[in-house]
Scaffold this motif. Structure first.
Motif, PDB file in Angstrom:
ATOM      1  N   VAL A 153       0.851  -1.197   0.000  1.00  0.00           N
ATOM      2  CA  VAL A 153       0.000   0.000   0.000  1.00  0.00           C
ATOM      3  C   VAL A 153       0.874   1.230   0.000  1.00  0.00           C
ATOM      4  O   VAL A 153       1.688   1.428   0.898  1.00  0.00           O
ATOM      5  CB  VAL A 153      -0.938   0.011   1.227  1.00  0.00           C
ATOM      6  N   THR A 154       0.695   2.066  -1.003  1.00  0.00           N
ATOM      7  CA  THR A 154       1.638   3.162  -1.197  1.00  0.00           C
ATOM      8  C   THR A 154       1.209   4.447  -0.511  1.00  0.00           C
ATOM      9  O   THR A 154       2.017   5.279  -0.192  1.00  0.00           O
ATOM     10  CB  THR A 154       1.799   3.439  -2.707  1.00  0.00           C
ATOM     11  N   ALA A 155      -0.076   4.638  -0.300  1.00  0.00           N
ATOM     12  CA  ALA A 155      -0.531   5.894   0.286  1.00  0.00           C
ATOM     13  C   ALA A 155      -1.734   5.642   1.171  1.00  0.00           C
ATOM     14  O   ALA A 155      -2.363   4.598   1.096  1.00  0.00           O
ATOM     15  CB  ALA A 155      -0.903   6.877  -0.822  1.00  0.00           C
ATOM     16  N   THR A 156      -2.038   6.576   2.022  1.00  0.00           N
ATOM     17  CA  THR A 156      -3.244   6.497   2.826  1.00  0.00           C
ATOM     18  C   THR A 156      -4.335   7.247   2.073  1.00  0.00           C
ATOM     19  O   THR A 156      -4.268   8.462   1.944  1.00  0.00           O
ATOM     20  CB  THR A 156      -3.019   7.141   4.206  1.00  0.00           C
ATOM     21  N   PRO A 157      -5.338   6.544   1.527  1.00  0.00           N
ATOM     22  CA  PRO A 157      -6.287   7.186   0.623  1.00  0.00           C
ATOM     23  C   PRO A 157      -7.232   8.160   1.316  1.00  0.00           C
ATOM     24  O   PRO A 157      -7.615   9.148   0.727  1.00  0.00           O
ATOM     25  CB  PRO A 157      -7.062   6.025   0.022  1.00  0.00           C
ATOM     26  N   GLY A 195      -1.269  11.621  12.038  1.00  0.00           N
ATOM     27  CA  GLY A 195      -1.508  10.957  10.757  1.00  0.00           C
ATOM     28  C   GLY A 195      -1.013   9.523  10.757  1.00  0.00           C
ATOM     29  O   GLY A 195      -0.909   8.901   9.705  1.00  0.00           O
ATOM     30  N   GLY A 196      -0.679   9.012  11.937  1.00  0.00           N
ATOM     31  CA  GLY A 196      -0.246   7.624  12.031  1.00  0.00           C
ATOM     32  C   GLY A 196       1.165   7.508  12.565  1.00  0.00           C
ATOM     33  O   GLY A 196       1.867   8.511  12.761  1.00  0.00           O
ATOM     34  N   LEU A 197       1.579   6.267  12.801  1.00  0.00           N
ATOM     35  CA  LEU A 197       2.881   6.023  13.427  1.00  0.00           C
ATOM     36  C   LEU A 197       4.037   6.395  12.500  1.00  0.00           C
ATOM     37  O   LEU A 197       5.109   6.777  12.961  1.00  0.00           O
ATOM     38  CB  LEU A 197       2.968   4.546  13.836  1.00  0.00           C
ATOM     39  N   GLY A 198       3.823   6.293  11.184  1.00  0.00           N
ATOM     40  CA  GLY A 198       4.885   6.632  10.231  1.00  0.00           C
ATOM     41  C   GLY A 198       5.393   8.051  10.433  1.00  0.00           C
ATOM     42  O   GLY A 198       6.601   8.304  10.426  1.00  0.00           O
ATOM     43  N   ALA A 199       4.453   8.967  10.659  1.00  0.00           N
ATOM     44  CA  ALA A 199       4.838  10.371  10.862  1.00  0.00           C
ATOM     45  C   ALA A 199       5.631  10.528  12.160  1.00  0.00           C
ATOM     46  O   ALA A 199       6.563  11.337  12.243  1.00  0.00           O
ATOM     47  CB  ALA A 199       3.592  11.248  10.885  1.00  0.00           C
ATOM     48  N   VAL A 200       5.251   9.742  13.162  1.00  0.00           N
ATOM     49  CA  VAL A 200       5.967   9.796  14.445  1.00  0.00           C
ATOM     50  C   VAL A 200       7.404   9.273  14.261  1.00  0.00           C
ATOM     51  O   VAL A 200       8.361   9.858  14.776  1.00  0.00           O
ATOM     52  CB  VAL A 200       5.220   8.949  15.506  1.00  0.00           C
ATOM     53  N   ARG A 204       9.547   3.266   2.928  1.00  0.00           N
ATOM     54  CA  ARG A 204       9.494   4.004   1.659  1.00  0.00           C
ATOM     55  C   ARG A 204       8.383   5.069   1.724  1.00  0.00           C
ATOM     56  O   ARG A 204       8.553   6.193   1.284  1.00  0.00           O
ATOM     57  CB  ARG A 204       9.265   3.023   0.503  1.00  0.00           C
ATOM     58  N   ARG A 205       7.248   4.675   2.311  1.00  0.00           N
ATOM     59  CA  ARG A 205       6.124   5.602   2.473  1.00  0.00           C
ATOM     60  C   ARG A 205       6.534   6.804   3.329  1.00  0.00           C
ATOM     61  O   ARG A 205       6.041   7.906   3.162  1.00  0.00           O
ATOM     62  CB  ARG A 205       4.995   4.836   3.157  1.00  0.00           C
ATOM     63  N   MET A 206       7.440   6.579   4.257  1.00  0.00           N
ATOM     64  CA  MET A 206       7.903   7.675   5.141  1.00  0.00           C
ATOM     65  C   MET A 206       8.956   8.535   4.464  1.00  0.00           C
ATOM     66  O   MET A 206       9.378   9.541   5.025  1.00  0.00           O
ATOM     67  CB  MET A 206       8.520   7.086   6.409  1.00  0.00           C
ATOM     68  N   GLY A 207       9.426   8.100   3.281  1.00  0.00           N
ATOM     69  CA  GLY A 207      10.406   8.902   2.562  1.00  0.00           C
ATOM     70  C   GLY A 207      11.807   8.323   2.558  1.00  0.00           C
ATOM     71  O   GLY A 207      12.746   8.963   2.079  1.00  0.00           O
ATOM     72  N   TYR A 208      11.971   7.109   3.092  1.00  0.00           N
ATOM     73  CA  TYR A 208      13.284   6.461   3.075  1.00  0.00           C
ATOM     74  C   TYR A 208      13.283   5.443   1.930  1.00  0.00           C
ATOM     75  O   TYR A 208      12.855   4.312   2.092  1.00  0.00           O
ATOM     76  CB  TYR A 208      13.562   5.787   4.421  1.00  0.00           C
ATOM     77  N   LYS A 209      13.769   5.896   0.747  1.00  0.00           N
ATOM     78  CA  LYS A 209      13.538   5.091  -0.459  1.00  0.00           C
ATOM     79  C   LYS A 209      14.333   3.782  -0.455  1.00  0.00           C
ATOM     80  O   LYS A 209      13.951   2.833  -1.135  1.00  0.00           O
ATOM     81  CB  LYS A 209      13.807   5.913  -1.717  1.00  0.00           C
ATOM     82  N   ASP A 210      15.408   3.711   0.305  1.00  0.00           N
ATOM     83  CA  ASP A 210      16.186   2.470   0.357  1.00  0.00           C
ATOM     84  C   ASP A 210      15.897   1.638   1.597  1.00  0.00           C
ATOM     85  O   ASP A 210      16.690   0.781   1.972  1.00  0.00           O
ATOM     86  CB  ASP A 210      17.687   2.793   0.295  1.00  0.00           C
ATOM     87  N   GLY A 211      14.776   1.899   2.248  1.00  0.00           N
ATOM     88  CA  GLY A 211      14.437   1.119   3.434  1.00  0.00           C
ATOM     89  C   GLY A 211      14.958   1.774   4.696  1.00  0.00           C
ATOM     90  O   GLY A 211      15.371   2.934   4.685  1.00  0.00           O
ATOM     91  N   PRO A 212      14.938   1.039   5.818  1.00  0.00           N
ATOM     92  CA  PRO A 212      15.298   1.645   7.100  1.00  0.00           C
ATOM     93  C   PRO A 212      16.715   2.211   7.080  1.00  0.00           C
ATOM     94  O   PRO A 212      17.652   1.510   6.687  1.00  0.00           O
ATOM     95  CB  PRO A 212      15.179   0.485   8.097  1.00  0.00           C
TER      96      PRO A 212
END
Lengths: 185, 422
Positions: free
Chosen positions: A1-5, A165-170, B46-54
């Motif tokens: 899943v690439t984005a949060t729709p 906006g979720g844990l990713g942002a944290v 990748r979704r967080m902006g780290y294109k090569d992973g952690p």
């Protein structure tokens, strides 16, 4: 899943309206996202498979902003986060439950899909009813019936993750602070 | 006031250093992170902006990265996923990376000695909870939480209330763990331990084998639990080398429990979960006579040596019923070798068993069960579409212990296994 729709944070700030899609108890993660052996199924496969086994009319009929309403132990089973993401890909703005399995609850927080406890909701509403979720007032109104019911508040720390906006942002914020900013676009 | 096992382990791991009680919300230090389906974690970064992973890892020796779920890789995409996880493992210098070994991650965690009593371990699979059989506080988490632990080595928890389960009755010469946990689910429902810890104790918990304890702890998640603990006694020496008695965590005598449940296997007997829920449980006699097309033996719940040994004992000199497919999958390469060395594989092959690879496939596919078919399985779940996905949502899957599965494979229908047990 690439984005949060569906933008997540607003579901906790402003009232939202949508249709209720009613399901029973112990809706498991295989029904939400089949095929646990595939680590990264495509968005389209996830969306089309979501809850299809229980309601073949769901994925074609669901509109952005709609609510899934279920009974006890929603999301029981595996730890797959795709179970949350599949609902988001369908446009579901919040899940209103009698109770939720703990890993699914935590995945809902991590991906910022509001999954809220509304005691007695499956008996109080009918499938297809128009609902309004007003999280700031901790109320769900059944606009079709003209009835209201209360929902349980999330803890302040959990609310903070939703608002981010979720844990990713944290994670991104904390990694940036530690000297690991995201790659430039 | 005394503490439960969960309260003690989380007190020891509380980052603030404070002693905790049920209901407290804490940030806890993590001893071990087990990761499968790495591509999902990589995609989260990748979704967080780290294109090569952690970009980093909290501790190169405390992450256990496994490609076990797709082994051997069934297609180029899966092979590519495994390959790229190797690139990241090298870049981050991970000390524990299992690139191409077949087996179930949880059994491999045990076989390689990555679990110790008193530890706090999380993993990207719900059955991580099984390490509670070794007295560890272990639980399943999702991808983004794993990404958080991967970077920072900590995670937020609510300290759970604990249910004490007293197990009684005589130990048996065959696996009974599945019957015990199915009975509990049938009696109390598939969410009776939701958000709680379970402590399994009592004479049968002490006398039963470690393999039985692993079955029960594995299935603690099927009744909603956060942790499922057994005591750390000498039996854990099978997987924990040089166990230090001080690592074991025991509840205080005056610990507070939210509920106490007592169950005796003597009164329980063989149990079967009918489709499509773990708590749709009846005594085997009530499901007897249901004709089967397929039987499956394996998984993190029931794929260890003694699970396969009982099947070999029952099938020695007998044949799998005509028209029945009986798949057996040892839980790891180590378990497989044990079975080979003991002659079990030969016995089972002569009886008509088909061996599947060690790994998680026994719990999903291959081995499709069609909508018009019936399967009895010792694996973890009987949800709709478990063995074939959405297209096979009406396939009937019954769950049972190894003896009941083997008996059904011989008889071609569900049957009380007692008459087949030597």
């Amino acid at each position: 899943v690439t984005a949060t729709p569906v933008s997540p944070a607003y579901a906790l700030t402003a009232p939202r309206r949508g249709r209720a899609w009613l399901f029973g108890d112990s809706v498991d993660t295989n029904q939400l996202a089949a095929g646990g052996l595939v680590a990264t199924p495509s968005d389209d496969v996830l969306r089309r498979g979501c809850l299809r086994t229980l309601r073949p009319d769901f994925t074609d009929g669901v509109q952005p902003g709609d609510f899934v309403v279920t009974g006890q132990n929603f999301g029981c089973g595996s730890s797959r986060q795709t179970a949350v993401e599949a609902l988001q890909l369908c446009g579901v703005s919040a899940v209103l439950v009698e109770s939720v399995a703990r890993i699914h609850r935590r995945n809902s927080i991590a991906r910022a899909l509001p999954t809220l406890i509304a005691p007695g909701i499956t008996a109080a509403i009918d499938d297809g009813d128009e609902l309004e979720l007003d999280y700031p007032r901790l109320l769900v109104t059944d606009l079709t019936k003209g009835t209201t019911m209360s929902i349980e508040a999330l803890s302040p720390s959990v609310e903070a993750i939703y608002r981010a906006g979720g844990l990713g942002a944290v994670i991104t914020a904390r990694l940036t602070e530690a000297g690991f900013p995201p790659d430039p676009d | 006031m005394g503490q439960t096992i969960a309260e003690k382990v989380l007190s020891r791991h509380n980052l603030s250093g404070k002693e905790v009680r049920a209901g407290d919300a804490i940030d806890a230090r993590i001893d071990g992170l087990m990761v499968i389906n790495y591509q999902a974690l990589r995609a989260a970064y990748r979704r967080m902006g780290y294109k090569d992973g952690p970009p980093t890892v909290f501790d190169r020796s405390r992450v256990f990265l496994m490609n076990d779920h797709v082994q051997p890789p069934p297609n180029p995409a899966a092979a590519r996923d495994n390959y790229s996880s190797g690139l990241d493992a090298r870049r981050l210098d991970l000390a524990n990376f299992y690139y191409s070994e077949m087996g179930i991650c949880h059994q491999m965690m045990l076989d390689y000695g990555h679990v110790r009593p008193g530890q706090l371990i999380v993993g990207t699979d719900s059955h991580t909870i099984s390490y509670g059989a070794l007295n560890a506080a272990a639980t399943g988490i999702g991808t983004d939480e794993a990404a958080y632990v991967w970077a920072f080595g900590e995670l937020f928890f609510t300290v759970p209330e604990t249910i004490k389960v007293l197990l009684g009755g005589a130990p048996r010469g065959y696996p009974i763990g599945k019957d015990v946990i199915l009975y509990l689910a049938g009696q109390y429902g598939d969410a009776f331990a939701q958000n709680n810890a379970l402590e399994f104790t009592g004479p049968l918990a002490a006398s039963m084998s470690l393999s039985n304890r692993l079955t029960i702890a594995d299935h603690a998640v099927e009744v909603g639990a956060k942790f499922g603990f057994f005591d750390a006694d000498e039996k854990i020496g099978r997987y924990v080398t040089e166990a230090d008695e001080s690592e074991a965590v025991r509840p205080d005598p005056d610990a507070q429990y939210v509920r106490e449940i007592e169950v005796s296997f003597d009164e329980v007997g063989f149990q079967v979960a009918k489709p499509f829920r773990f708590d749709n449980v009846v005594p085997v006699a009530e499901a007897a006579g249901v004709r089967i097309d397929q039987a499956r033996l394996g998984s993190c719940a029931n794929g260890r040596f003694e699970d396969i040994e009982v099947a070999a004992r029952m099938l020695a000199g007998r044949k799998v019923a005509a028209g029945v497919r009986f798949y057996v999958s040892p839980a790891s390469m180590s378990v497989y070798k044990q079975c080979v060395d003991a002659g079990l594989v030969s016995t089972l092959l002569e009886a008509g068993v088909q061996f599947d690879r060690p790994g998680c496939t026994i719990c999903q596919t291959p081995g499709v069960v069609l909508n018009e078919e019936v399967c009895i399985s010792s694996t973890t779940r009987n949800y709709r579409g478990r063995f074939g996905g959405n297209e096979c949502a009406d396939a009937q899957v019954y769950l049972a212990g190894p003896a009941t599965v083997a008996a059904a494979a011989i008889a071609g229908e569900i049957v009380d296994p007692t008459e087949f047990l030597p």
